[in-house]
Design a protein around this motif. Structure first.
Motif, PDB file in Angstrom:
ATOM      1  N   UNK A  93       0.831  -1.185   0.000  1.00  0.00           N
ATOM      2  CA  UNK A  93       0.000   0.000   0.000  1.00  0.00           C
ATOM      3  C   UNK A  93       0.877   1.251   0.000  1.00  0.00           C
ATOM      4  N   UNK A  94       0.341   2.308  -0.616  1.00  0.00           N
ATOM      5  CA  UNK A  94       1.076   3.570  -0.684  1.00  0.00           C
ATOM      6  C   UNK A  94       1.248   4.165   0.702  1.00  0.00           C
ATOM      7  N   UNK A  95       2.421   4.690   0.923  1.00  0.00           N
ATOM      8  CA  UNK A  95       2.670   5.429   2.144  1.00  0.00           C
ATOM      9  C   UNK A  95       2.237   6.859   1.929  1.00  0.00           C
ATOM     10  N   UNK A  96       2.103   7.592   2.977  1.00  0.00           N
ATOM     11  CA  UNK A  96       1.705   8.981   2.885  1.00  0.00           C
ATOM     12  C   UNK A  96       0.552   9.237   3.828  1.00  0.00           C
ATOM     13  N   UNK A  97       0.189  10.489   3.915  1.00  0.00           N
ATOM     14  CA  UNK A  97      -0.822  10.934   4.864  1.00  0.00           C
ATOM     15  C   UNK A  97      -2.218  10.851   4.272  1.00  0.00           C
ATOM     16  N   UNK A  98      -3.157  10.477   5.110  1.00  0.00           N
ATOM     17  CA  UNK A  98      -4.579  10.568   4.786  1.00  0.00           C
ATOM     18  C   UNK A  98      -5.109  11.759   5.567  1.00  0.00           C
ATOM     19  N   UNK A 103      -9.230   1.680   1.453  1.00  0.00           N
ATOM     20  CA  UNK A 103      -7.767   1.575   1.504  1.00  0.00           C
ATOM     21  C   UNK A 103      -7.225   0.684   0.393  1.00  0.00           C
ATOM     22  N   UNK A 104      -7.891  -0.432   0.145  1.00  0.00           N
ATOM     23  CA  UNK A 104      -7.429  -1.321  -0.924  1.00  0.00           C
ATOM     24  C   UNK A 104      -7.366  -0.585  -2.260  1.00  0.00           C
ATOM     25  N   UNK A 105      -8.391   0.215  -2.525  1.00  0.00           N
ATOM     26  CA  UNK A 105      -8.403   0.915  -3.801  1.00  0.00           C
ATOM     27  C   UNK A 105      -7.475   2.132  -3.807  1.00  0.00           C
TER      28      UNK A 105
END
Length: 149
Positions: free
Chosen positions: A1-6, A133-135
């Motif tokens: 999964x991509x890292x980074x802020x939500x 999150x998966x998408x």
């Protein structure tokens, strides 16, 4: 999964707690920044107010945006995100209790990338967050960030 802020834009402490529990339950390890109203969301994105000095090149990987917010509504936030060249392409997912056709239509007309109606049960909410999150963190190809190949 991509890292980074939500960036989670939500004024209900109960809904924030549910979202954070659902992220934890689904082992989503991204940093989550909570903006409690529409103005704080824009302050975070554009490095103003209490977020002055924040590196605005470091945009969230996705924004989860409620519609019913104090100070500025979610639709007003969405319009400002889409009106600025720096954030125009930022993925924005509306997460709202409203299932009103007019809210869904207006969200898409103003540039929402997706619209999710908040489920009433926690188990269903956690499942929705897992699919989100998966998408958005797994399948979707993000816009390359400045300085990244």
């Amino acid at each position: 999964m991509k890292q980074g802020t939500i960036l989670l834009v939500e004024d209900s402490s109960d809904d924030v707690e549910l979202a954070l529990l659902a992220f934890d339950r689904n082992r989503i390890e991204n940093k989550v920044v909570v903006a409690w109203d529409g103005m704080e969301a824009l302050d975070y994105l554009f490095g103003m107010g209490k977020h002055a000095g924040r590196d605005i090149q470091d945009l969230p990987v996705v924004v989860l945006l409620d519609l019913k917010l104090p100070k500025l509504t979610g639709l007003e936030v969405l319009k400002r995100i889409r009106a600025d060249e720096r954030t125009r392409l930022l993925p924005v997912v509306v997460l709202s209790t409203s299932q009103a056709e007019s809210d869904v239509r207006e969200s898409y007309q103003n540039g929402a990338n997706s619209y999710i109606a908040k489920p009433m049960s926690y188990d269903r909410f956690a499942e929705v967050i897992r699919h989100f999150a998966e998408y958005w963190l797994g399948v979707n190809e993000s816009i390359p960030r400045p300085g990244k190949a």
